[in-house]
Design an enzyme around this catalytic site. Structure first.
Site, short mmCIF file in Angstrom:
data_model
loop_
_atom_site.label_atom_id
_atom_site.label_comp_id
_atom_site.label_asym_id
_atom_site.label_seq_id
_atom_site.Cartn_x
_atom_site.Cartn_y
_atom_site.Cartn_z
CG HIS A 159 -2.00 -0.99 1.19
ND1 HIS A 159 -2.90 -1.11 0.16
CD2 HIS A 159 -2.33 -1.98 2.08
CE1 HIS A 159 -3.73 -2.12 0.40
NE2 HIS A 159 -3.40 -2.67 1.56
CG ASP A 195 -2.95 -8.39 0.22
OD1 ASP A 195 -2.28 -8.74 1.22
OD2 ASP A 195 -3.99 -7.69 0.31
CG HIS A 197 -6.60 -5.23 1.21
ND1 HIS A 197 -6.16 -6.19 2.08
CD2 HIS A 197 -7.75 -4.74 1.71
CE1 HIS A 197 -7.01 -6.27 3.10
NE2 HIS A 197 -7.98 -5.40 2.90
CG ASP A 284 -5.24 -10.04 2.78
OD1 ASP A 284 -4.89 -10.51 1.67
OD2 ASP A 284 -4.94 -8.88 3.14
C1 OKS Z 1 -9.62 -0.28 8.17
C2 OKS Z 1 -9.07 -1.50 7.52
C3 OKS Z 1 -7.72 -1.26 6.97
C4 OKS Z 1 -7.34 -2.37 6.10
C5 OKS Z 1 -5.90 -2.34 5.75
C6 OKS Z 1 -5.58 -3.42 4.80
C7 OKS Z 1 -4.25 -4.02 5.04
C8 OKS Z 1 -3.93 -5.14 4.11
N1 OKS Z 1 -10.61 -0.60 9.13
N2 OKS Z 1 -3.44 -4.86 2.93
O1 OKS Z 1 -3.06 -5.79 2.08
O2 OKS Z 1 -4.09 -6.29 4.36
ZN ZN Z 2 -4.38 -7.18 2.27
MG MG Z 3 -4.09 -7.55 -4.69
#
Ligand code: OKS
Ligand code: ZN
Ligand code: MG
Length: 343
Positions: A159, A195, A197, A284
């Protein structure tokens, strides 16, 4: 496959994450890395090596000097102001406001971040530097002829933008490694983010470039973090047009559907014939992950790894997300074992 691991990940022991209007114990916690390491050893995946120290040179190839300087001093500056808790931003430059770096620590925290879930704490800088060293050490293994290596990075990185932290990420280990491959002579490098996200930081860092292709499969940002990037109409810009691919999926997505996206991603990568591949590996996507909404099962990660292995490219895995600690070791090592079985 060799694993690179640093016990210095333990220097990051945040106690607060802003979630649902309260401060909870962070999902991104030390036991994640220790559990993965335990499984790597239990399954005898291969040798576990400590990182070499690379300093900030390779980090500064993708992050700005002012951002790195900010991260280095942020905790000390926060403490010097007598703040009682961990350093969490509560203010950002909104639309129509000035994007300039303020002097005070509250202002700088907002300038250099995009969320309030990620607090900065006493040992964060040490862990962030060690995590980049882990990635770079594993990257060097691959650059020097290993077919693949696993960087057991913590904290994660995908991120983090050139000058933004958030989503538990500070230095973008996958991007730093991709750039290192380029700087060592690789002509084309692909980064594939599996991932749950969107890898917004990685996308942003390479968005205008045609030498590093970025692909991410992820939950629909219309519904989930990082909310403001990761849509399918983001295909790259200028020379980078056509070198970014986002594959977006809804809640409840099972492996059978996700695997279609992986096939699309792999076809795109194979056609481009990169010299190296970086996999931003988060698990995740797991059905029991506490913050995500895909439905992958533990056995699916073997098949995921197998498909990645069939690309037959020099491959670096960097550890990203995954928050069901009971399953994280099995799921991560399943990807790596599936990968090796396909080679
Ligand atoms: C806010 C949730 C934030 C999520 C962050 C994601 C982190 C992650 N309540 N990124 O790959 O796993
Ligand atoms: Zn993630
Ligand atoms: Mg991804």
């Amino acid at each position: 496959m060799k694993t690179v691991f640093s016990p210095l990940h333990n220097r990051r022991t945040a106690t607060t994450e802003l979630d649902g209007g309260i401060l909870i114990a962070p999902h991104e916690k030390p036991s994640r890395a220790e559990t993965i390491l335990g499984r790597v050893k239990q399954e005898q995946l291969g040798e576990v090596l400590p990182p070499r120290e690379y300093g900030l040179g390779p980090v500064l190839r993708v992050h700005t000097q002012d951002y790195v300087d900010f991260l280095r001093v942020s905790w000390a500056d926060w403490i010097a102001e007598g703040k009682p808790g961990e350093a969490i931003s509560a203010v950002w430059p909104g639309r129509g406001m000035r994007h300039r770096v303020p002097k005070d620590i509250d202002g700088r925290l907002g300038y250099y971040s995009f969320g309030a879930e990620t607090s900065i704490t006493e040992g964060t800088w040490d862990a962030v530097c060690a995590s980049a060293d882990v990635a770079l050490t594993a990257q060097a293994l691959v650059a020097n002829g290993e077919s693949a290596a696993f960087a057991l990075c913590r904290p994660p990185g995908h991120h983090a933008h050139a000058d933004l932290f958030g989503g538990y990420c500070f230095f973008n280990n996958a991007a730093i490694s991709a750039q290192a491959f380029r700087d060592q002579g690789a002509k084309r490098v692909a980064v594939l983010d599996v991932d749950f996200h969107h890898g917004n930081g990685t996308q942003s860092i390479f968005y205008q470039r045609d030498d590093v292709m970025t692909i991410s499969l992820h939950g629909d940002p219309d519904l989930v973090f990082p909310h403001f990037l990761g849509f399918e109409d983001e295909t790259g810009e200028g020379p980078g047009e056509g070198f970014n691919l986002n594959l977006v999926y809804p809640p409840g997505t099972p492996f059978s559907v996700w695997l279609d996206g992986l096939e699309t991603a792999c076809a795109r990568i194979a056609a481009w014939q990169p010299d190296a591949l970086v996999i931003a590996l988060g698990v995740d996507t797991f059905e029991d992950d506490p913050i995500s909404f895909f439905k992958l099962r533990s056995a699916d990660y073997l098949l995921m790894g197998e498909r990645l292995g069939k690309l037959n490219l020099p491959t670096l895995f960097t550890m990203e997300g995954g928050y069901d600690v009971d399953a994280i070791g099995v799921n991560v090592v399943n990807v790596l074992k599936g990968f090796e079985q396909a080679r």
